[in-house]
Scaffold this motif. Structure first.
Motif, PDB file in Angstrom:
ATOM      1  N   VAL A  37      -9.617  10.482  73.118  1.00  0.00           N
ATOM      2  CA  VAL A  37      -8.986   9.736  72.030  1.00  0.00           C
ATOM      3  C   VAL A  37      -8.560  10.689  70.921  1.00  0.00           C
ATOM      4  O   VAL A  37      -7.475  10.535  70.344  1.00  0.00           O
ATOM      5  N   SER A  38      -9.381  11.700  70.646  1.00  0.00           N
ATOM      6  CA  SER A  38      -9.035  12.639  69.570  1.00  0.00           C
ATOM      7  C   SER A  38      -7.777  13.434  69.925  1.00  0.00           C
ATOM      8  O   SER A  38      -6.921  13.656  69.059  1.00  0.00           O
ATOM      9  N   ALA A  39      -7.625  13.841  71.187  1.00  0.00           N
ATOM     10  CA  ALA A  39      -6.410  14.558  71.604  1.00  0.00           C
ATOM     11  C   ALA A  39      -5.194  13.650  71.521  1.00  0.00           C
ATOM     12  O   ALA A  39      -4.111  14.061  71.095  1.00  0.00           O
ATOM     13  N   LEU A  40      -5.374  12.400  71.912  1.00  0.00           N
ATOM     14  CA  LEU A  40      -4.277  11.434  71.872  1.00  0.00           C
ATOM     15  C   LEU A  40      -3.825  11.178  70.438  1.00  0.00           C
ATOM     16  O   LEU A  40      -2.630  11.201  70.135  1.00  0.00           O
ATOM     17  N   MET A  41      -4.786  10.994  69.541  1.00  0.00           N
ATOM     18  CA  MET A  41      -4.457  10.723  68.145  1.00  0.00           C
ATOM     19  C   MET A  41      -3.860  11.956  67.463  1.00  0.00           C
ATOM     20  O   MET A  41      -2.957  11.831  66.637  1.00  0.00           O
ATOM     21  N   ALA A  42      -4.332  13.146  67.830  1.00  0.00           N
ATOM     22  CA  ALA A  42      -3.774  14.380  67.263  1.00  0.00           C
ATOM     23  C   ALA A  42      -2.319  14.535  67.698  1.00  0.00           C
ATOM     24  O   ALA A  42      -1.456  14.902  66.877  1.00  0.00           O
ATOM     25  N   TYR A  43      -2.025  14.252  68.968  1.00  0.00           N
ATOM     26  CA  TYR A  43      -0.640  14.345  69.438  1.00  0.00           C
ATOM     27  C   TYR A  43       0.223  13.311  68.718  1.00  0.00           C
ATOM     28  O   TYR A  43       1.335  13.614  68.284  1.00  0.00           O
ATOM     29  N   LYS A  44      -0.298  12.097  68.587  1.00  0.00           N
ATOM     30  CA  LYS A  44       0.470  11.028  67.931  1.00  0.00           C
ATOM     31  C   LYS A  44       0.774  11.393  66.480  1.00  0.00           C
ATOM     32  O   LYS A  44       1.896  11.205  66.012  1.00  0.00           O
ATOM     33  N   ARG A  50       6.600  15.249  62.955  1.00  0.00           N
ATOM     34  CA  ARG A  50       7.892  15.841  63.358  1.00  0.00           C
ATOM     35  C   ARG A  50       9.014  14.827  63.223  1.00  0.00           C
ATOM     36  O   ARG A  50      10.106  15.147  62.769  1.00  0.00           O
ATOM     37  N   ARG A  51       8.724  13.581  63.577  1.00  0.00           N
ATOM     38  CA  ARG A  51       9.721  12.514  63.479  1.00  0.00           C
ATOM     39  C   ARG A  51      10.119  12.277  62.019  1.00  0.00           C
ATOM     40  O   ARG A  51      11.300  12.183  61.685  1.00  0.00           O
ATOM     41  N   SER A  52       9.140  12.197  61.141  1.00  0.00           N
ATOM     42  CA  SER A  52       9.413  11.985  59.717  1.00  0.00           C
ATOM     43  C   SER A  52      10.216  13.134  59.121  1.00  0.00           C
ATOM     44  O   SER A  52      11.150  12.908  58.338  1.00  0.00           O
ATOM     45  N   ALA A  53       9.876  14.359  59.496  1.00  0.00           N
ATOM     46  CA  ALA A  53      10.604  15.524  58.992  1.00  0.00           C
ATOM     47  C   ALA A  53      12.058  15.493  59.469  1.00  0.00           C
ATOM     48  O   ALA A  53      12.981  15.788  58.696  1.00  0.00           O
ATOM     49  N   ALA A  54      12.270  15.108  60.719  1.00  0.00           N
ATOM     50  CA  ALA A  54      13.638  15.028  61.251  1.00  0.00           C
ATOM     51  C   ALA A  54      14.431  13.944  60.531  1.00  0.00           C
ATOM     52  O   ALA A  54      15.609  14.139  60.201  1.00  0.00           O
ATOM     53  N   LEU A  55      13.796  12.810  60.253  1.00  0.00           N
ATOM     54  CA  LEU A  55      14.486  11.730  59.536  1.00  0.00           C
ATOM     55  C   LEU A  55      14.830  12.140  58.108  1.00  0.00           C
ATOM     56  O   LEU A  55      15.911  11.805  57.600  1.00  0.00           O
ATOM     57  N   GLU A  56      13.921  12.863  57.463  1.00  0.00           N
ATOM     58  CA  GLU A  56      14.195  13.355  56.107  1.00  0.00           C
ATOM     59  C   GLU A  56      15.394  14.303  56.111  1.00  0.00           C
ATOM     60  O   GLU A  56      16.251  14.244  55.234  1.00  0.00           O
TER      61      GLU A  56
END
Length: 70
Positions: A37-44, A50-56
């Motif tokens: 779960v920790s690996a999954l949440m870290a990836y998410k 990255r998504r937010s930075a691209a949108l900005e």
């Protein structure tokens, strides 16, 4: 793996590619692949950042070009 795909809101084949490429760590239990779960949440979290930075960046470019997104 279907649960991991659901959490990440990604198609299962993409999640399997992330596993096989080593981007998302996993371990095997019998024939099954398990992701912590920790690996999954870290990836998410990293994906969302990255998504937010691209949108900005896109929003700043649109404003600089006066595309009407003010």
């Amino acid at each position: 793996m279907a649960d991991a795909a659901d959490v990440l809101n990604l198609p299962l084949p993409h999640v399997l590619n992330l596993l096989s490429s080593g981007v998302l760590p996993f371990h095997k239990v019998g024939g099954d692949r398990r992701v912590s779960v920790s690996a999954l949440m870290a990836y998410k979290l990293a994906f969302e950042q990255r998504r937010s930075a691209a949108l900005e960046t896109l929003a700043a470019q649109a404003q600089a070009l006066q595309m009407g997104y003010e």
